[in-house]
Design an enzyme around this catalytic site. Structure first.
Site, short mmCIF file in Angstrom:
data_model
loop_
_atom_site.label_atom_id
_atom_site.label_comp_id
_atom_site.label_asym_id
_atom_site.label_seq_id
_atom_site.Cartn_x
_atom_site.Cartn_y
_atom_site.Cartn_z
N LYS A 149 46.89 38.97 39.02
CA LYS A 149 47.60 39.83 39.98
C LYS A 149 48.76 39.06 40.59
O LYS A 149 49.88 39.54 40.63
CB LYS A 149 46.61 40.27 41.04
CG LYS A 149 47.16 41.20 42.09
CD LYS A 149 46.03 41.71 42.97
CE LYS A 149 46.59 42.34 44.23
NZ LYS A 149 45.56 42.86 45.11
N GLU A 199 43.83 28.16 38.22
CA GLU A 199 43.04 28.14 36.98
C GLU A 199 43.77 28.90 35.87
O GLU A 199 43.91 28.41 34.73
CB GLU A 199 41.66 28.78 37.18
CG GLU A 199 40.73 28.02 38.09
CD GLU A 199 40.86 28.41 39.55
OE1 GLU A 199 41.94 28.91 39.95
OE2 GLU A 199 39.88 28.21 40.29
N GLY A 246 41.49 42.64 43.49
CA GLY A 246 41.09 41.99 42.24
C GLY A 246 39.74 42.48 41.73
O GLY A 246 39.61 42.85 40.55
N ARG A 247 38.75 42.51 42.60
CA ARG A 247 37.40 42.90 42.14
C ARG A 247 37.26 44.41 41.92
O ARG A 247 36.20 44.88 41.55
CB ARG A 247 36.35 42.38 43.12
CG ARG A 247 36.57 42.82 44.56
CD ARG A 247 35.71 42.00 45.51
NE ARG A 247 35.98 42.25 46.90
CZ ARG A 247 36.96 41.67 47.61
NH1 ARG A 247 37.77 40.84 47.02
NH2 ARG A 247 37.12 41.95 48.89
N GLU A 250 31.85 39.29 47.49
CA GLU A 250 33.20 39.01 47.98
C GLU A 250 33.62 40.12 48.94
O GLU A 250 34.36 39.89 49.89
CB GLU A 250 34.19 38.90 46.80
CG GLU A 250 35.43 38.12 47.17
CD GLU A 250 36.24 37.67 45.96
OE1 GLU A 250 36.63 36.50 45.89
OE2 GLU A 250 36.47 38.50 45.06
N HIS A 284 9.80 37.48 32.17
CA HIS A 284 9.11 36.26 31.75
C HIS A 284 9.61 35.04 32.50
O HIS A 284 9.38 33.91 32.09
CB HIS A 284 9.27 36.07 30.24
CG HIS A 284 8.65 37.22 29.49
ND1 HIS A 284 7.38 37.17 29.00
CD2 HIS A 284 9.13 38.46 29.23
CE1 HIS A 284 7.10 38.34 28.42
NE2 HIS A 284 8.14 39.13 28.55
N LYS A 298 40.58 26.40 48.01
CA LYS A 298 41.78 26.36 47.15
C LYS A 298 42.80 25.40 47.74
O LYS A 298 43.40 24.59 47.04
CB LYS A 298 42.43 27.75 47.10
CG LYS A 298 41.78 28.75 46.20
CD LYS A 298 42.75 29.92 46.05
CE LYS A 298 42.06 31.18 45.63
NZ LYS A 298 42.94 32.35 45.71
C1 G6Q Z 1 39.14 39.53 43.93
C2 G6Q Z 1 39.76 38.30 44.33
C3 G6Q Z 1 39.82 37.21 43.28
C4 G6Q Z 1 40.99 37.33 42.32
C5 G6Q Z 1 41.14 36.01 41.58
C6 G6Q Z 1 42.25 36.05 40.58
O1 G6Q Z 1 39.02 40.50 44.62
O2 G6Q Z 1 40.98 38.57 44.88
O3 G6Q Z 1 38.65 37.09 42.55
O4 G6Q Z 1 40.79 38.38 41.44
O5 G6Q Z 1 41.36 34.98 42.50
O6 G6Q Z 1 43.47 36.33 41.19
P1 G6Q Z 1 44.73 36.67 40.34
O7 G6Q Z 1 44.48 37.93 39.60
O8 G6Q Z 1 45.85 36.80 41.33
O9 G6Q Z 1 44.95 35.53 39.40
#
Ligand code: G6Q
Length: 542
Positions: free
Chosen positions: A208, A214, A270-271, A356, A387, A507
């Site tokens: 996003k 990462e 994001g989620r 989250e 199990h 972070k």
């Molecule tokens: C979700 C968070 C988080 C995000 C990641 C990746 O709700 O905001 O999990 O999706 O940190 O972020 P980017 O899509 O910006 O790389």
């Protein structure tokens, strides 16, 4: 607006009193008293059947929970979300994942602008691209067709796509290989690409913000890997890299063509983004029609949540039951147990969605809560879990409400497997609720000293979610069900379910530590004595 703090609201206090009255009641008695309970405490909507009869609730409990929801103005909050209001107050953003699955002719306004046409324009662009890749019309730099798709993303830009790919594998184009790289641990990238031919590989850089450490690190490694395999010609990037992002500038700076970028907006968290362009890998796997079927499933559940009365409303009922156990019984976790191997990543996906969203310690107006918020979600597919950790659910000292998920049909029937699978899910829910008394154990001829070990107290609650079969549409409904259940809980707790400030501190600290690990010169360390010692140790040993 109701400004009374949650724990001082009449419905909350009544629930606390009511809990004292009924907490000792056993599901055995509740079932014995009401022969219809199993069917009365069940609701079906959008093709999902929720049996919530094996919960430690009575009609009175439900009445009070619905009263609480009404006092917290749940319906007003639902309206606000669907109406594009900026309910993510700490980021001053609308929360409109529901717009991602709106019908083409719907109108949803953000700052006076209808966002639905933009959503469908991106879907159409994704569809055209996916058709080209799936048919082989889209060629790699050397003219070979694309055989491998690697999604590079993390968090919300990974968990949804991985989960959806696994969940819908039955419907995927099998001559395409899908891999997902998320971890900054280089092994993730190395293993994902080890057996792939760069000439046949397409990378989707899903981010996003297009700034996530990462993802950007993995994206750089992907570019280096691809160029190394394709004699270093930069022109290869255009054929092998596409981006999904809200940040056009950064995408361009990375060297990805604007034509190869699929956009979404800041009102998609994001989620909550697996049904946005972040779902490009899903669409490549199942095709544009399958993806649209999934969106239609989401939409059906959205409409159910928006319009059904609380006592027929699946997400509302599930959300309120979660409040009941979390805040009144003191349950700390919820187990999600899909009896469907394709849903093996569903609990991991839900962990982000739920924790989250609702792992928050202050209310919308910044006051520390004096009640528990989001429980811990976890789980594994059945029957494997039976199990291992089910022992603790059956006989441990903790109360763990369970969500069982099952389907009437196997996607690829194999002998008696499905009947055996379903017998197990029903047996688990039954055993948890009703247990086995000391008398029953003795009657089986068990030696006296073993009787306590073999008693199952029962009275352990569960929901059973039952659907016809796992299709793209069913998956959409299931995800939307949990999204809206999370929303319901967040409204009651009066928290912002749509920000995630809790992930920021680590972070920032990592950015500070990276040069301290890499610098040639000995850095001047000013952390605590533990962190400083660990940095020195790593530098010495690396
Ligand atoms: C979700 C968070 C988080 C995000 C990641 C990746 O709700 O905001 O999990 O999706 O940190 O972020 P980017 O899509 O910006 O790389």
């Amino acid at each position: 607006m109701n400004t009374t703090p949650l724990t001082r609201q009449p419905a909350w206090q009544k629930l606390a009193d009511h809990h004292r009255e009924i907490k000792g009641r056993h599901l055995r008695d509740l079932f014995a008293e009401d022969p219809e309970r199993g069917e009365r405490f069940a609701v079906e909507a959008a093709g999902l059947y929720l049996d919530y009869s094996k919960n430690r609730v009575t009609d009175e409990t439900l009445k009070l929970l619905f009263q609480l929801a009404s006092d917290c103005d749940l319906s007003g909050h639902i309206k606000a979300m669907f109406g594009g209001e900026k309910i993510n107050i700490t980021e001053n953003r609308a929360v409109l994942h529901v717009a991602l699955r709106a019908n083409r002719d719907d109108t949803i306004l953000v700052d006076g602008k209808n966002v639905v046409p933009g959503v469908h324009a991106v879907l159409d662009k994704m569809g055209a691209f996916c058709d080209r890749v799936r048919s082989g019309d889209w060629k790699g730099f050397t003219g070979k067709r694309i055989r491998n798709v690697v999604n590079v993303g993390i968090g919300g830009s990974d968990l949804g796509p991985v989960m959806a790919y696994e969940a819908l594998r039955h419907y995927t184009q099998r001559d395409l290989t899908f891999r997902f790289v998320s971890n900054v641990d280089g092994i993730d990238f190395v293993e994902a690409t080890l057996d792939l031919d760069p000439a046949e590989t397409l990378f989707i850089i899903s981010s996003k913000t297009f700034t996530t450490l990462e993802t950007m690190t993995n994206a750089q490694s992907a570019r280096a890997w691809l160029l190394k395999g394709l004699s270093g010609d930069q022109a290869a990037i255009a054929k092998h890299f596409v981006a999904v992002s809200t940040n056009a500038e950064k995408v361009k700076a990375f060297g990805i063509d604007a034509d190869n970028m699929f956009e979404f907006s800041d009102w998609v968290g994001g989620r909550y983004s697996m049904d946005s362009a972040i779902g490009l890998s899903t669409m490549l796997a199942v095709g544009p029609d399958g993806f649209r079927e999934m969106l239609a499933g989401f939409h059906e559940m959205d409409e159910h949540f928006r319009t059904a009365p609380p006592d027929r409303n699946l997400p509302v009922i599930m959300g309120l039951l979660s409040i009941w156990y979390n805040d009144f019984f003191g349950a700390q976790t919820v187990a999600v147990l899909p009896y469907e191997q394709y849903l093996k990543r569903f609990p991991a996906y839900l962990q982000q969605l739920t924790m989250e969203s609702n792992g928050k310690h202050v209310t919308l107006d910044g006051k520390h809560v004096d009640y528990q918020t989001g429980p811990i979600y976890w789980g594994e597919p059945g029957t494997n879990g039976q199990h291992s950790f089910y022992q603790l659910i059956h006989q441990g000292t903790r109360l763990i409400p369970c969500d069982f998920i099952a389907f009437a049909h196997a996607l690829t029937p194999l002998g008696r497997h499905h009947d055996i699978l379903i017998a197990n899910v029903l047996a688990q829910s039954e055993a948890l609720a009703f247990g086995k008394t000391a008398e029953e154990v003795k009657a089986e001829g068990t030696k006296d000293d073993l009787v306590p070990h073999r008693v199952f107290e029962g009275n352990r609650p569960s929901n059973v979610l039952f659907a016809d079969r796992l299709t793209p549409g069913t998956l959409g409904k299931l995800v939307a069900l949990y999204e809206h259940s999370v929303f319901t809980q967040g409204v009651i707790w009066n928290i912002d379910s749509f920000d995630q400030w809790g992930v920021e501190l680590g972070k920032v600290l990592a950015q500070r530590i990276i040069p301290e690990l890499e610098d040639k010169a000995e850095p001047e360390l000013k952390h605590d004595s533990s962190t400083d010692a660990l940095i020195r140790r790593y530098r010495k040993n690396r």
